[in-house]
Design an enzyme around this catalytic site. Structure first.
Site, PDB file in Angstrom:
ATOM      1  N   ASP A  48       0.880  -1.188   0.000  1.00  0.00           N
ATOM      2  CA  ASP A  48       0.000   0.000   0.000  1.00  0.00           C
ATOM      3  C   ASP A  48       0.909   1.227   0.000  1.00  0.00           C
ATOM      4  OD1 ASP A  48      -0.865   0.344   3.555  1.00  0.00           O
ATOM      5  OD2 ASP A  48       0.907  -0.549   2.623  1.00  0.00           O
ATOM      6  N   ASP A 100       7.169   3.546   3.913  1.00  0.00           N
ATOM      7  CA  ASP A 100       8.062   2.404   4.173  1.00  0.00           C
ATOM      8  C   ASP A 100       7.914   1.329   3.108  1.00  0.00           C
ATOM      9  OD1 ASP A 100       5.552   1.954   5.400  1.00  0.00           O
ATOM     10  OD2 ASP A 100       6.401   0.497   6.785  1.00  0.00           O
ATOM     11  N   ASP A 101       6.750   1.289   2.442  1.00  0.00           N
ATOM     12  CA  ASP A 101       6.599   0.413   1.273  1.00  0.00           C
ATOM     13  C   ASP A 101       7.561   0.862   0.172  1.00  0.00           C
ATOM     14  OD1 ASP A 101       3.938   0.945   2.726  1.00  0.00           O
ATOM     15  OD2 ASP A 101       3.520  -0.948   1.713  1.00  0.00           O
ATOM     16  N   GLU A 110      -2.526  -3.312  15.077  1.00  0.00           N
ATOM     17  CA  GLU A 110      -1.504  -2.817  14.133  1.00  0.00           C
ATOM     18  C   GLU A 110      -2.205  -2.457  12.823  1.00  0.00           C
ATOM     19  OE1 GLU A 110      -0.672  -4.727  11.274  1.00  0.00           O
ATOM     20  OE2 GLU A 110       0.619  -3.100  10.611  1.00  0.00           O
ATOM     21  N   ASN A 134      -0.395   0.198  16.851  1.00  0.00           N
ATOM     22  CA  ASN A 134       0.015   1.546  16.407  1.00  0.00           C
ATOM     23  C   ASN A 134      -1.156   2.356  15.868  1.00  0.00           C
ATOM     24  OD1 ASN A 134      -0.317   0.156  14.040  1.00  0.00           O
ATOM     25  ND2 ASN A 134       1.778   0.453  13.280  1.00  0.00           N
ATOM     26  N   HIS A 164       9.050  -0.517   8.867  1.00  0.00           N
ATOM     27  CA  HIS A 164       8.491  -1.847   9.175  1.00  0.00           C
ATOM     28  C   HIS A 164       8.634  -2.813   7.996  1.00  0.00           C
ATOM     29  CE1 HIS A 164       6.285  -0.116  12.664  1.00  0.00           C
ATOM     30  NE2 HIS A 164       6.112   0.920  11.880  1.00  0.00           N
ATOM     31  N   ASP A 165       8.167  -2.367   6.824  1.00  0.00           N
ATOM     32  CA  ASP A 165       8.009  -3.294   5.695  1.00  0.00           C
ATOM     33  C   ASP A 165       9.323  -3.887   5.225  1.00  0.00           C
ATOM     34  OD1 ASP A 165       5.394  -1.200   4.244  1.00  0.00           O
ATOM     35  OD2 ASP A 165       5.306  -2.782   5.762  1.00  0.00           O
ATOM     36  N   ASN A 186      -1.925  -2.745   9.391  1.00  0.00           N
ATOM     37  CA  ASN A 186      -2.285  -3.620   8.269  1.00  0.00           C
ATOM     38  C   ASN A 186      -3.434  -4.559   8.640  1.00  0.00           C
ATOM     39  OD1 ASN A 186      -0.426  -2.507   6.552  1.00  0.00           O
ATOM     40  ND2 ASN A 186       1.179  -3.998   7.035  1.00  0.00           N
TER      41      ASN A 186
HETATM   42  O1  RIB Z   1       1.958  -0.982  10.919  1.00  0.00           O
HETATM   43  C1  RIB Z   1       2.907  -0.762   9.907  1.00  0.00           C
HETATM   44  C2  RIB Z   1       2.321  -1.022   8.557  1.00  0.00           C
HETATM   45  O2  RIB Z   1       1.269  -0.096   8.313  1.00  0.00           O
HETATM   46  C3  RIB Z   1       3.336  -0.796   7.411  1.00  0.00           C
HETATM   47  O3  RIB Z   1       3.055  -1.700   6.373  1.00  0.00           O
HETATM   48  C4  RIB Z   1       3.061   0.611   6.962  1.00  0.00           C
HETATM   49  O4  RIB Z   1       3.335   0.806   5.567  1.00  0.00           O
HETATM   50  C5  RIB Z   1       1.571   0.710   7.173  1.00  0.00           C
HETATM   51  O5  RIB Z   1       0.947   0.139   6.039  1.00  0.00           O
HETATM   52 CA    CA Z   2       2.747  -0.923   4.094  1.00  0.00          CA
END
Ligand code: RIB
Ligand code: CA
Length: 313
Positions: free
Chosen positions: A10, A14-15, A168, A162, A243-244, A170
């Site tokens: 998405d 960080d993607d 979380e 988060n 994260h990713d 995703n």
């Molecule tokens: O919680 C972190 C995730 O949520 C990561 O994939 C970030 O890109 C968001 O999509």
């Molecule tokens: Ca992501």
């Protein structure tokens, strides 16, 4: 055997960094990137697709097919994270429009067709909400036997959430999809906040990246700037959590983390807890008949940070 990755994302910040990392692996011959699918999450699925095309072109991988996937979760409305990723999903960098365009098949369809054409070869790497994987499973139940492995960035087990106190992002964006994906009989590695949050990069890491004179290092620095501001109140310091990219790195080298094998379920109904990922950690607990997931509980932070920096420099 170098992994053949089908990425579902998405593309958000960080993607995007993960795409740059994967591009460096492809160029060095350590991995193949067969295709990318995008899903609602940080930004709408179509915006994520155009962001993915932009990054892949800038990273020198213009020929990787990008398919648009689900615009909304299986139940409820799509919700976005512009506050963390910017209005354009790339930290408001307003990068030029891509030359290429998405393919005309949907992301779930692309997963099914590639898995059928390359049985047992694909590493399905999901770093966004799991709607596309869930739809693909509903359309093609034999998919579980057609992929080599599934790696998901998502969830929080012994770590705060988060998006809410326990959920979380995703998983929170589409809890029904996560529950379906976690309960399917395929080899799934979960990379939750328990493993990703402690890998937060600090100001020194960011400065080393900014000092890099490659286009990738400069692009990564530009895209991360928005994320640094968004993370400041969370980290109480200058830094970011990418994260990713940890999920992607564990697809290449699983030895960089420690794992616990246990079933994981998703709370769908709690007023305060919807989207929470749960496991039963009681000694001797009856784990029932759900398939266990391989859950990364701790990563080699230094090794992860150094390898990611090296790939971006
Ligand atoms: O919680 C972190 C995730 O949520 C990561 O994939 C970030 O890109 C968001 O999509
Ligand atoms: Ca992501």
């Amino acid at each position: 055997m170098k992994p053949t990755i089908l990425l579902d994302c998405d593309t958000g910040i960080d993607d995007a960094l993960t795409l740059l990392y994967l591009a460096s692996l492809v160029k060095e011959g350590h991995a193949e990137l067969a295709a990318v699918g995008t899903v609602h999450g940080n930004v709408p699925a179509d915006i994520g697709a155009f962001n993915t095309l932009r990054i892949l072109e800038l990273a020198g991988l213009p020929a990787v097919p990008v398919a648009i996937g689900a615009a909304a979760p299986m139940a409820g409305q799509a919700r976005y994270a512009y506050g963390f990723h910017g209005a354009d999903g790339l930290g408001d960098t307003n990068l030029p429009e891509p030359y290429g365009s998405p393919v005309d098949m949907s992301a779930p369809d692309q997963i099914i067709r590639l898995a059928r054409s390359r049985p047992g070869e694909l590493t399905l790497l999901a770093i966004g909400p799991l709607t596309n994987l869930a739809i693909a499973l509903l359309l093609e139940p034999s998919l579980t036997g057609l992929v080599r492995q599934v790696i998901v960035m998502g969830g929080a087990l012994e770590h705060p959430g988060n998006v809410t106190s326990h959920a979380e992002a995703n998983v929170w964006h589409d809890p029904e999809a996560a529950e379906l994906v976690f309960n399917a009989p395929w080899p799934l590695t979960l990379v939750p906040l328990d493993a990703t949050h402690p890998t937060a990069m600090d100001g020194t890491w960011l400065d080393r990246l900014a000092a890099g004179d490659t286009t990738t290092a400069q692009l990564a620095t530009r895209i991360l700037a928005f994320y640094v501001n968004a993370y400041r109140p969370l980290l109480d310091a200058r830094g970011v959590v990418i994260h990713d990219a940890l999920a992607a790195m564990l697809a290449i080298d699983p030895s960089l983390a420690e794992y616990i094998e246990r079933p994981v379920r998703v709370e769908l109904h709690g007023e305060h807890t919807r989207g929470t990922t749960l496991w039963d950690g009681r000694r001797g607990a009856d784990q029932g008949h759900r398939p266990p997931l391989k859950v990364a509980v701790r990563a080699d932070v230094r090794e992860y940070q150094e390898r990611l920096l090296t790939s971006l420099l």
